[in-house]
Design an enzyme around this catalytic site. Structure first.
Site, PDB file in Angstrom:
ATOM      1  N   ASP A  55       1.562  -6.998  11.295  1.00 49.95           N
ATOM      2  CA  ASP A  55       1.679  -6.981   9.834  1.00 49.95           C
ATOM      3  C   ASP A  55       3.053  -7.503   9.406  1.00 49.95           C
ATOM      4  O   ASP A  55       3.316  -7.708   8.225  1.00 49.95           O
ATOM      5  CB  ASP A  55       1.394  -5.581   9.267  1.00 49.95           C
ATOM      6  N   SER A  56       3.926  -7.749  10.410  1.00 51.75           N
ATOM      7  CA  SER A  56       5.204  -8.413  10.117  1.00 51.75           C
ATOM      8  C   SER A  56       4.956  -9.795   9.518  1.00 51.75           C
ATOM      9  O   SER A  56       5.873 -10.402   8.958  1.00 51.75           O
ATOM     10  CB  SER A  56       6.055  -8.526  11.382  1.00 51.75           C
TER      11      SER A  56
ATOM     12  N   ASP B 121      -3.036  -6.164  13.938  1.00 49.33           N
ATOM     13  CA  ASP B 121      -2.391  -4.983  13.347  1.00 49.33           C
ATOM     14  C   ASP B 121      -3.218  -4.459  12.173  1.00 49.33           C
ATOM     15  O   ASP B 121      -3.615  -5.240  11.297  1.00 49.33           O
ATOM     16  CB  ASP B 121      -1.010  -5.396  12.820  1.00 49.33           C
TER      17      ASP B 121
ATOM     18  N   LYS C  52      -3.926  -2.406  16.586  1.00 46.49           N
ATOM     19  CA  LYS C  52      -2.749  -1.532  16.692  1.00 46.49           C
ATOM     20  C   LYS C  52      -2.601  -0.776  15.393  1.00 46.49           C
ATOM     21  O   LYS C  52      -2.837  -1.335  14.315  1.00 46.49           O
ATOM     22  CB  LYS C  52      -1.487  -2.361  16.968  1.00 46.49           C
TER      23      LYS C  52
ATOM     24  N   GLU D  39      -0.041   2.405  13.363  1.00 45.81           N
ATOM     25  CA  GLU D  39       1.238   3.124  13.420  1.00 45.81           C
ATOM     26  C   GLU D  39       1.041   4.630  13.265  1.00 45.81           C
ATOM     27  O   GLU D  39       0.172   5.071  12.509  1.00 45.81           O
ATOM     28  CB  GLU D  39       2.160   2.621  12.301  1.00 45.81           C
TER      29      GLU D  39
ATOM     30  N   GLU E  60       9.171   1.610  18.991  1.00 46.23           N
ATOM     31  CA  GLU E  60      10.101   0.767  18.232  1.00 46.23           C
ATOM     32  C   GLU E  60      11.342   1.562  17.840  1.00 46.23           C
ATOM     33  O   GLU E  60      11.242   2.636  17.218  1.00 46.23           O
ATOM     34  CB  GLU E  60       9.401   0.203  16.978  1.00 46.23           C
TER      35      GLU E  60
HETATM   36  O1  KIV Z   1       4.136  -6.229  13.117  1.00 46.70           O
HETATM   37  C1  KIV Z   1       4.892  -6.347  14.090  1.00 46.70           C
HETATM   38  O2  KIV Z   1       5.497  -7.407  14.316  1.00 46.70           O
HETATM   39  C2  KIV Z   1       5.071  -5.212  14.973  1.00 46.70           C
HETATM   40  C3  KIV Z   1       6.039  -5.341  16.102  1.00 46.70           C
HETATM   41  C4  KIV Z   1       7.426  -5.251  15.610  1.00 46.70           C
HETATM   42  C5  KIV Z   1       5.766  -4.369  17.180  1.00 46.70           C
HETATM   43  O3  KIV Z   1       4.454  -4.215  14.778  1.00 46.70           O
END
Ligand code: KIV
Length: 270
Positions: free
Chosen positions: A42-43, A90, A119, A121, A188
């Protein structure tokens, strides 16, 4: 890399590598390297869309990045320059906090776009959702420590687990994620000793980012490791000076065009 390789790597003490990626052209390039897996994080909200947090991105947008990455990897597979990569999509902000149906809809769009796993959180409050996703045959990667979707609750992007209480909670959460069937956990921005302890206690691999050298693998944002983001976080190593390289190429193009050197007759049609 297949799902069964993740735990094998830990047993063999062979580090796992993961990088983020959001588009087809860089996915094709990553696919031709020894990097093990790709996180469509999600970055993307920050790196690709210019937001100041990961909160604004939704499942459909991440799915569109997953689909692009999947097509890029497939190009390399078709060219026989890659055997493919393990893709993790994500789950965005709140998509797994509004009940099972909403969460499973998000899982569905990510998996149908080409992800091999998802993934999410944190853990507390959505244990049942993790269980349901795993029970549906979808591999789940956890993400503990600094969880950027909770940036406002955490009071900023800060290292997590310095206090005994939070350190204990992070270890318990990691163990519970494993119990619920997660195949791996991202840690993280946690202190090295805590990441080491969690890594030792778990039988599933930990993937660190700002979590020291003892994790079973490492992940970095692609643009950070290529020197394209301008980010100067302590935990980032710039493996290339991508920004200078791109600027040099663009200046060379501009200069060659201005001086009428480009295009020459070999670059033109009769
Ligand atoms: O979204 C992302 O890039 C992440 C990484 C920093 C692990 O979750």
């Amino acid at each position: 890399m297949k799902i069964q390789d993740w735990s094998q790597r830990k047993t063999q003490n062979k580090k796992i590598t993961m990088t983020t990626c959001y588009d087809a052209w860089s996915a094709r390039i990553i696919a031709e390297t020894t990097v093990d897996s790709i996180l469509i994080g999600d970055s993307a909200a920050m790196v690709m869309h210019g937001f100041d947090s990961t909160l604004p991105i939704d499942s459909e947008s991440i799915a569109s990045h997953v689909a692009a990455v999947s097509r890029g990897v497939q190009m390399a597979v078709n060219n026989k320059t890659s055997k493919g990569k393990f893709l993790i999509g994500d789950m965005p902000f709140l998509s797994y906090r509004k009940g099972i149906t909403e969460a499973m809809n998000s899982v569905e769009v990510l998996m149908k776009a080409g992800a091999h796993a998802v993934k999410l959180e944190g853990l507390r409050g959505h244990e049942d959702i993790v269980k349901n996703i795993v029970g549906s045959g979808v591999p789940v990667m956890g993400h503990l420590g600094l969880t950027p979707q909770s940036v406002h609750g955490l009071g900023g992007y800060k290292i997590q687990g310095r206090s005994e209480v939070i350190a204990k909670q992070l270890l318990e959460d990691a163990l519970e994620l494993q119990e619920l069937g997660a195949f791996s956990v991202v840690l993280e921005c946690v202190p090295t000793a805590l990441a080491q302890k969690i890594t030792q206690e778990l039988s599933i691999p930990t993937i660190g980012i700002g979590a020291g050298p003892h994790c079973d693998g490492q992940v970095l944002v692609l643009q950070d490791l290529l020197g394209l983001s301008g980010n100067k976080f302590k935990f980032v190593r710039k493996f290339a000076d991508g920004e200078s390289w791109i600027k040099e190429a663009l200046e060379a193009f501009s200069t060659a065009t201005q001086s009428k050197d480009f295009p020459n007759m070999d670059e033109s049609f009769e």
